[in-house]
Design a protein around this motif. Structure first.
Motif, mmCIF file in Angstrom:
data_model
loop_
_atom_site.group_PDB
_atom_site.id
_atom_site.type_symbol
_atom_site.label_atom_id
_atom_site.label_comp_id
_atom_site.label_asym_id
_atom_site.label_seq_id
_atom_site.Cartn_x
_atom_site.Cartn_y
_atom_site.Cartn_z
ATOM 1 N N LYS A 27 -12.750 2.650 4.722
ATOM 2 C CA LYS A 27 -12.299 1.302 4.355
ATOM 3 C C LYS A 27 -13.395 0.595 3.569
ATOM 4 O O LYS A 27 -14.128 -0.242 4.083
ATOM 5 C CB LYS A 27 -11.938 0.500 5.618
ATOM 6 C CG LYS A 27 -10.862 1.157 6.479
ATOM 7 C CD LYS A 27 -9.539 1.306 5.733
ATOM 8 C CE LYS A 27 -8.414 1.804 6.636
ATOM 9 N NZ LYS A 27 -8.603 3.193 7.086
ATOM 10 N N HIS A 28 -13.544 0.974 2.307
ATOM 11 C CA HIS A 28 -14.516 0.299 1.447
ATOM 12 C C HIS A 28 -13.974 -1.066 1.045
ATOM 13 O O HIS A 28 -12.761 -1.279 1.039
ATOM 14 C CB HIS A 28 -14.803 1.140 0.209
ATOM 15 C CG HIS A 28 -15.468 2.450 0.521
ATOM 16 N ND1 HIS A 28 -16.517 2.551 1.397
ATOM 17 C CD2 HIS A 28 -15.226 3.716 0.082
ATOM 18 C CE1 HIS A 28 -16.901 3.813 1.485
ATOM 19 N NE2 HIS A 28 -16.132 4.544 0.701
ATOM 20 N N PRO B 63 -12.276 -3.956 -0.736
ATOM 21 C CA PRO B 63 -11.276 -3.909 -1.809
ATOM 22 C C PRO B 63 -11.715 -4.713 -3.013
ATOM 23 O O PRO B 63 -12.582 -5.589 -2.921
ATOM 24 C CB PRO B 63 -10.036 -4.514 -1.154
ATOM 25 C CG PRO B 63 -10.586 -5.459 -0.135
ATOM 26 C CD PRO B 63 -11.849 -4.813 0.386
ATOM 27 N N ASP C 171 -14.751 12.868 5.039
ATOM 28 C CA ASP C 171 -13.504 12.158 4.735
ATOM 29 C C ASP C 171 -12.409 13.155 4.357
ATOM 30 O O ASP C 171 -11.237 12.966 4.708
ATOM 31 C CB ASP C 171 -13.723 11.161 3.595
ATOM 32 C CG ASP C 171 -14.645 10.019 4.007
ATOM 33 O OD1 ASP C 171 -14.596 9.614 5.182
ATOM 34 O OD2 ASP C 171 -15.415 9.533 3.162
ATOM 35 N N SER D 296 -10.798 3.714 -2.566
ATOM 36 C CA SER D 296 -10.824 4.746 -1.528
ATOM 37 C C SER D 296 -9.444 4.980 -0.909
ATOM 38 O O SER D 296 -9.187 6.049 -0.354
ATOM 39 C CB SER D 296 -11.820 4.363 -0.432
ATOM 40 O OG SER D 296 -11.426 3.168 0.217
ATOM 41 N N ILE D 297 -8.554 4.011 -0.997
ATOM 42 C CA ILE D 297 -7.211 4.160 -0.457
ATOM 43 C C ILE D 297 -6.297 4.908 -1.419
ATOM 44 O O ILE D 297 -5.317 5.537 -1.010
ATOM 45 C CB ILE D 297 -6.602 2.764 -0.131
ATOM 46 C CG1 ILE D 297 -7.453 2.052 0.908
ATOM 47 C CG2 ILE D 297 -5.169 2.867 0.353
ATOM 48 C CD1 ILE D 297 -7.497 2.756 2.248
ATOM 49 N N THR E 21 -3.801 8.154 5.261
ATOM 50 C CA THR E 21 -4.574 7.010 4.766
ATOM 51 C C THR E 21 -5.274 6.247 5.885
ATOM 52 O O THR E 21 -6.223 5.502 5.629
ATOM 53 C CB THR E 21 -3.659 6.045 3.989
ATOM 54 O OG1 THR E 21 -2.508 5.732 4.786
ATOM 55 C CG2 THR E 21 -3.209 6.651 2.679
ATOM 56 N N ARG E 22 -4.809 6.425 7.116
ATOM 57 C CA ARG E 22 -5.468 5.759 8.243
ATOM 58 C C ARG E 22 -6.872 6.331 8.486
ATOM 59 O O ARG E 22 -7.703 5.683 9.129
ATOM 60 C CB ARG E 22 -4.627 5.910 9.517
ATOM 61 C CG ARG E 22 -3.236 5.290 9.405
ATOM 62 C CD ARG E 22 -2.417 5.558 10.664
ATOM 63 N NE ARG E 22 -1.057 5.065 10.534
ATOM 64 C CZ ARG E 22 -0.685 3.822 10.830
ATOM 65 N NH1 ARG E 22 -1.581 2.966 11.302
ATOM 66 N NH2 ARG E 22 0.572 3.447 10.675
ATOM 67 N N ASP F 55 0.822 -1.214 0.000
ATOM 68 C CA ASP F 55 0.000 0.000 0.000
ATOM 69 C C ASP F 55 0.856 1.264 0.000
ATOM 70 O O ASP F 55 0.649 2.169 -0.810
ATOM 71 C CB ASP F 55 -0.922 0.009 1.223
ATOM 72 C CG ASP F 55 -2.089 -0.944 1.064
ATOM 73 O OD1 ASP F 55 -2.187 -1.573 -0.007
ATOM 74 O OD2 ASP F 55 -2.889 -1.063 2.003
ATOM 75 N N LYS G 6 -6.880 -3.623 -4.568
ATOM 76 C CA LYS G 6 -6.941 -2.535 -3.606
ATOM 77 C C LYS G 6 -8.290 -1.826 -3.694
ATOM 78 O O LYS G 6 -8.952 -1.824 -4.731
ATOM 79 C CB LYS G 6 -5.821 -1.515 -3.871
ATOM 80 C CG LYS G 6 -4.420 -2.098 -3.924
ATOM 81 C CD LYS G 6 -3.991 -2.652 -2.585
ATOM 82 C CE LYS G 6 -2.569 -3.187 -2.670
ATOM 83 N NZ LYS G 6 -2.152 -3.853 -1.416
ATOM 84 N N SER G 7 -8.681 -1.196 -2.599
ATOM 85 C CA SER G 7 -9.889 -0.379 -2.617
ATOM 86 C C SER G 7 -9.570 0.976 -3.240
ATOM 87 O O SER G 7 -8.556 1.593 -2.889
ATOM 88 C CB SER G 7 -10.416 -0.176 -1.197
ATOM 89 O OG SER G 7 -11.452 0.794 -1.200
#
Length: 788
Positions: free
Chosen positions: A203-204, A206, A760, A134-135, A198-199, A91, A131-132
């Motif tokens: 968390k959608h 992935p 967000d 959103s990240i 990113t924390r 990541d 990966k999601s």
């Protein structure tokens, strides 16, 4: 305080309110501002129009064209193609690499264009690596913003502050004078986002690498929850009709995405395809809506109402009423007003600017000059006449009603049999008229009295309904009931793989930052007719919307799920209004011209670096050569210019001149000195940075810089400190638009695909802003001393 200062402050307040609320297009605001400033004498007519020939404005639009040349020649595509090889699957490494590439490109390209260009590449990487989005997507947007800080052409605020210095007789910033501060901010910002920011991202779920991208999209939009099969009986009213004439989509909100006929399944059928008996339709929509519509099957169709009684029978009248310019109804819809419940009247249609609006009447926002065509008892019409904000009603006679309205109304009379399950239900509970654009004009009671039905009216034995708005097949469906159209045993589609093939599939799109479709509905742009694609869902601010899509206004940042043939999706990928979020559907870039575009960019920058040619001359020549060498066409060049930004800056520059000429900027500067002066130069720098950081969340960055520059220059002169650190700080702070999605178009662009909500951006952007504020306080005085 002089009258001129009072006047310019009044204009400034109005400007800020409009900028924040966006009650009018910003381009219109800018033109009004320069016009008002000239008429009031705060600036001369020449000064009012000087913004359009200002070197900063010329530089900005020319840089947009240069950026467009780099975009069309596929520079980002070439880089993105090799990104996955370098990033691995970790990541942190992947996020850092995405931001570094976006930041590097944004140093010399428009950062919104970089975000739009990289978006499909990053989405493909997310699918391939599991990966999601959103990240990855918010780091992409923030990386493009951070990269713009590093050069003068990286972002409009840098260009504006440099030109402001030149205008005031000071040495302007050079092309790379922003680099020492900008690079440090970029590196620290990227490290913060990678390891801390990113924390705080959502968390959608992935993507799963082993699944096809189309399946990922279906899962994200939860389309499988709304897929079902319906069987067409041999005697169905739908048999023999095309999909378009069936009104399944336009009236019932059902998307037919496949027709199973015998052993052959036809995916993504055309609107001209015919429905045949024994067909099985695979449909996307609300299954409960079909059951609701079956209530129409509980009614008995008696006859067509005689013409003389169609609208004026049973003691009813028709009247026209015009809204005044101060009506409290303006800006509201009939549904929001609860019009029928409150006034006991039907609105047959709205007359607006010479045209009749008779579809979706309840949801239309009322505007000044609208004429409502009312139907109901005379007593209710007279009572409405006493309401503020409307002109006296004009009651129409029988001939006028027949000539103007009855010809267009298909009116039928229904009765409720004693065995109907509608008995005891309210109008709201029955849902009659909700799915179809059909209106119950009145309910005739058993004793012969008639009432306009409020939502809480309860159906009683012997009731008859006068219904308007039925046409062709819709009228047949209402008379037969949908239980005679579809078989009852609808089956859910569990395996969505049958809906995809080598020629048909699902894809996700967003509006391009250059799109002119913002604020329009799918119905208004005739999306289905133009592209032959089904829109199955919207993703807006992290929420999936799957109902009422035809009348939903498209916003920048929305993601749309489309279904159709790949060849039609590829056509959409070449449309300038849309960005298809998969690289294979993008318009083929002119990669053979990539070296030419890079050479032109180098030739533009070198003489600027050595001071041989002013930057505004160099970029104009470079923009011309981008077109001459066919890196992009002239039509594409016009498209890549962000005209909103150009007009906004050109129109706001005279306001900065007025602030300076009238002494208003000096007055504000004196207040700043009084409050912050005792804290010393560092306190002044901190105060101006803080004001700019706060302003950038609600005011467009270019407009904010124009307003802050004269204050900063007057403050530096009043305190006897160097203007350069203050101007550098304002440029950096104005371009650091991280705290909200509306603060910069790049943030809005990733909002839909990333599934982000407003908070967000606050969770990640606010701490990042505080880090950058502290960093600027340390490093700006090192490179640009406050004193000396």
């Amino acid at each position: 305080m002089t009258p001129e200062i009072l006047l310019v402050f009044g204009i400034l307040v109005v400007v800020i309110v409009v900028l924040v609320t966006e009650v009018m297009p910003l381009e219109v605001l800018s033109m009004l501002v320069l016009g008002v400033l000239a008429i009031t004498g705060l600036v001369t007519p020449t000064e009012a129009l000087a913004g359009f020939s200002n070197p900063a404005v010329v530089t900005i639009w020319a840089v947009f064209i240069l950026s467009g040349g780099l975009t069309r020649t596929g520079i980002a595509n070439i880089i993105g193609r090799n990104m996955l090889k370098l990033s691995g699957t970790g990541d942190a490494r992947m996020i850092m690499l995405i931001m570094v590439i976006a930041g590097g490109l944004s140093a010399f390209m428009n950062n919104v264009a970089v975000a739009a260009l990289m978006l499909p590449v990053v989405m493909d990487i997310a699918r391939k690596t599991g990966k999601s989005p959103s990240i990855l997507l918010m780091p992409l947007a923030y990386g493009s913003l951070l990269g713009g800080l590093t050069t003068m052409i990286g972002t409009p605020p840098n260009i504006l502050v440099s030109e402001a210095l030149r205008t005031h007789g000071l040495t302007p910033f050079g092309l790379f004078d922003f680099s020492p501060v900008g690079l440090i901010v970029m590196v620290v910002g990227m490290l913060f986002i990678t390891f801390v920011g990113t924390r705080f991202l959502p968390k959608h779920p992935p993507f799963e690498p082993e699944r096809k991208g189309e399946k990922q999209v279906i899962s994200q939009y939860r389309i499988q929850e709304r897929l079902f099969r319906i069987h067409i009986p041999k005697q169905s009213a739908l048999a023999g009709h095309t999909l378009a004439s069936s009104h399944l989509g336009s009236r019932l909100g059902l998307n037919v995405i496949a027709i199973n006929r015998g052993r052959k399944i036809s995916l993504a059928p055309n609107s001209t395809d015919t429905i045949l008996p024994d067909d099985e339709l695979i449909v996307e929509g609300r299954l409960d809506r079909i059951q609701e519509m079956n209530n129409w099957g509980q009614l008995l169709s008696e006859s067509v109402v005689p013409e003389e009684n169609a609208l004026l029978g049973f003691g009813m009248q028709v009247a026209e009423v015009r809204l005044s310019d101060d009506s409290p109804w303006l800006g509201k819809s009939l549904s929001e007003l609860g019009f029928r419940n409150q006034y006991g009247l039907n609105v047959l249609e709205i007359l607006r600017l010479g045209r009749q609006i008779n579809m979706n009447v309840k949801s239309r926002k009322l505007i000044d000059g609208d004429v409502l065509v009312l139907h109901g008892p005379m007593a209710s019409i007279k009572q409405l006449a006493e309401t503020d904000g409307i002109m006296p009603p004009v009651v129409l006679n029988a001939e006028e009603v027949k000539e103007k309205y009855e010809k267009e109304k298909k009116i039928r009379l229904f009765s409720i049999p004693d065995t109907s399950r509608l008995l005891g239900m309210t109008v709201t509970e029955s849902c009659l008229g909700d799915a179809l654009d059909v209106q119950i004009l009145e309910v005739i009671r058993k004793d012969g009295s008639a009432v306009v039905p409020a939502s809480d009216l309860v159906f009683e034995p012997g009731d008859r309904l006068v219904v308007a708005g039925m046409s062709d097949l819709v009228g047949v469906l209402l008379m037969q009931g949908l239980e005679a159209v579809f078989d009852k045993d609808q089956a859910v589609v569990e395996d969505t793989s049958i809906l995809q093939s080598d020629t048909v599939g699902f894809v996700e799109v967003i509006l391009s930052p250059h799109s002119v479709l913002v604020g329009q509905t799918l119905q208004e742009i005739r999306f289905r007719e133009k592209f032959g694609l089904n829109v199955l869902a919207f993703l807006r601010k992290g929420k999936v919307i799957r109902t009422g899509l035809r009348d939903l206004q498209i916003q920048l940042g929305d993601a749309l799920l489309l279904y159709g043939q790949w060849k039609k999706l590829a056509v959409l990928g070449r449309e300038p209004d849309f960005v298809v979020l998969t690289e294979k559907m993008q318009e083929v870039a002119r990669e053979e011209k990539a070296k030419t575009a890079l050479t032109i960019m180098a030739i533009v920058l070198l003489p600027v670096i050595f001071g041989w040619v002013p930057i505004y001359i160099a970029v104009v020549i470079g923009a011309a050569f981008m077109v001459l060498t066919n890196c992009l066409t002239m039509e594409e060049a016009y498209l890549y210019i962000e005209w909103k930004a150009v007009f906004l800056i050109a129109g706001m520059l005279p306001l900065g001149v007025a602030l300076d000429k009238t002494g208003a900027a000096l007055m504000v500067a004196e207040k700043v000195i009084t409050i912050l002066g005792p804290l010393g130069p560092y306190g002044v720098l901190f105060g101006l940075l803080s004001i700019t950081f706060m302003g950038t969340s609600i005011i467009p960055t270019a407009a904010l810089v124009v307003l802050m520059v004269p204050i900063a220059l007057q403050t530096s002169a009043g305190l006897g400190i160097s203007p350069y650190p203050l101007m550098m700080g304002i440029a950096m702070a104005a371009s650091s638009s991280f705290t909200s999605p509306i603060s910069h178009p790049a943030n809005v662009l990733v909002m839909g695909p990333g599934g982000y909500k407003f908070m967000d951006y606050v969770k990640v952007g606010l701490p990042l802003t505080l880090v950058i504020l502290a960093l600027l306080m340390v490093i700006i005085p090192i490179f640009w001393p406050l004193v000396g």
